[in-house]
Scaffold this motif. Sequence first.
Motif, PDB file in Angstrom:
ATOM      1  N   THR A   1      -7.445   0.842  -6.220  1.00  0.00           N
ATOM      2  CA  THR A   1      -7.425   2.135  -5.541  1.00  0.00           C
ATOM      3  C   THR A   1      -8.731   2.420  -4.820  1.00  0.00           C
ATOM      4  O   THR A   1      -9.808   1.947  -5.229  1.00  0.00           O
ATOM      5  CB  THR A   1      -7.153   3.282  -6.533  1.00  0.00           C
ATOM      6  OG1 THR A   1      -8.206   3.333  -7.500  1.00  0.00           O
ATOM      7  CG2 THR A   1      -5.821   3.097  -7.238  1.00  0.00           C
TER       8      THR A   1
ATOM      9  N   ARG B   1      -3.644   3.845  -2.658  1.00  0.00           N
ATOM     10  CA  ARG B   1      -3.261   2.856  -3.661  1.00  0.00           C
ATOM     11  C   ARG B   1      -2.831   1.542  -3.035  1.00  0.00           C
ATOM     12  O   ARG B   1      -2.243   1.509  -1.958  1.00  0.00           O
ATOM     13  CB  ARG B   1      -2.148   3.414  -4.541  1.00  0.00           C
ATOM     14  CG  ARG B   1      -2.523   4.717  -5.202  1.00  0.00           C
ATOM     15  CD  ARG B   1      -1.446   5.267  -6.105  1.00  0.00           C
ATOM     16  NE  ARG B   1      -1.793   6.639  -6.506  1.00  0.00           N
ATOM     17  CZ  ARG B   1      -2.628   6.927  -7.500  1.00  0.00           C
ATOM     18  NH1 ARG B   1      -3.174   5.973  -8.208  1.00  0.00           N
ATOM     19  NH2 ARG B   1      -2.895   8.192  -7.791  1.00  0.00           N
TER      20      ARG B   1
ATOM     21  N   LYS C   1     -10.775   5.831  -3.619  1.00  0.00           N
ATOM     22  CA  LYS C   1     -10.843   7.281  -3.727  1.00  0.00           C
ATOM     23  C   LYS C   1     -11.887   7.817  -2.763  1.00  0.00           C
ATOM     24  O   LYS C   1     -13.008   7.278  -2.695  1.00  0.00           O
ATOM     25  CB  LYS C   1     -11.203   7.711  -5.148  1.00  0.00           C
ATOM     26  CG  LYS C   1     -11.228   9.239  -5.334  1.00  0.00           C
ATOM     27  CD  LYS C   1     -11.917   9.661  -6.630  1.00  0.00           C
ATOM     28  CE  LYS C   1     -11.134   9.321  -7.843  1.00  0.00           C
ATOM     29  NZ  LYS C   1     -11.746   9.872  -9.079  1.00  0.00           N
TER      30      LYS C   1
ATOM     31  N   GLN D   1       0.836  -1.203   0.000  1.00  0.00           N
ATOM     32  CA  GLN D   1       0.000   0.000   0.000  1.00  0.00           C
ATOM     33  C   GLN D   1       0.869   1.251   0.000  1.00  0.00           C
ATOM     34  O   GLN D   1       1.881   1.318   0.698  1.00  0.00           O
ATOM     35  CB  GLN D   1      -0.904   0.036   1.241  1.00  0.00           C
ATOM     36  CG  GLN D   1      -2.004  -0.996   1.209  1.00  0.00           C
ATOM     37  CD  GLN D   1      -2.953  -0.836   2.392  1.00  0.00           C
ATOM     38  OE1 GLN D   1      -3.056  -1.720   3.246  1.00  0.00           O
ATOM     39  NE2 GLN D   1      -3.645   0.299   2.431  1.00  0.00           N
TER      40      GLN D   1
ATOM     41  N   ASN E   1      -3.076  -2.708  -9.928  1.00  0.00           N
ATOM     42  CA  ASN E   1      -3.429  -1.742  -8.888  1.00  0.00           C
ATOM     43  C   ASN E   1      -4.899  -1.803  -8.510  1.00  0.00           C
ATOM     44  O   ASN E   1      -5.759  -2.152  -9.312  1.00  0.00           O
ATOM     45  CB  ASN E   1      -3.096  -0.322  -9.369  1.00  0.00           C
ATOM     46  CG  ASN E   1      -1.608  -0.100  -9.471  1.00  0.00           C
ATOM     47  OD1 ASN E   1      -0.930   0.065  -8.480  1.00  0.00           O
ATOM     48  ND2 ASN E   1      -1.100  -0.134 -10.692  1.00  0.00           N
TER      49      ASN E   1
END
Lengths: 112, 112
Positions: B76, B22, B78, B6, B74
């Motif tokens: 993610t 991330r 947000k 991370q 990846n």
Amino acid sequence: DQQVKQNSPSLSVQEGRISILNCDYTNSMFDYFLWYKKYPAEGPTFLISISSIKDKNEDGRFTVFLNKSAKHLSLHIVPSQPGDSAVYFCAAANTGRRALTFGSGTRLQVQP
Amino acid sequence: EPEVTQTPSHQVTQMGQEVILRCVPISNHLYFYWYRQILGQKVEFLVSFYNNEISEKSEIFDDQFSVERPDGSNFTLKIRSTKLEDSAMYFCASRYQPEKLFFGSGTQLSVL
């Protein structure tokens, strides 16, 4: 939401003795239980698990016991070592809902 | 041993700003998760992601939150407009086999 409860926030034991960490759950749909260990500034690390079709699972010094009628599980660590000092989280899941529900954790301190 | 990574480890932001946390899950894992732990509280489930879509989300995961897997590696999280109460340690996790989650070491988000 207290579906998984760890009623002892902390536990202190002497090195070489047994550590017993307890966990209770209320949701009878849970069919898989796990214990995670967490050190400061790190993510939880998987320790041991048990499915509801068993009542005991052993891995080295770690044994998890499940009492379905009492909706209770426990983690036994024997012999306890200073490196076992960490926060231990009980978690539960069911086949239909894979997300884990965690207890609030028990901080174990093993005294040398 | 493969691990979930991370970035960043710490993120400080102003209230109302957008942040992106991330994660790189373990490469052969198929299920991805975000959890968070507010200081002194239990680890809470936010969202699970499988086959490029959200499979489950908690009440915490409101319209301010979104997840994405922009490429093959990846994953993610947000937060569109951060609030003070979003301050927490955010953990990414992934798994291949049922229930056994592997956690990253977390991103400490501080909203000022």
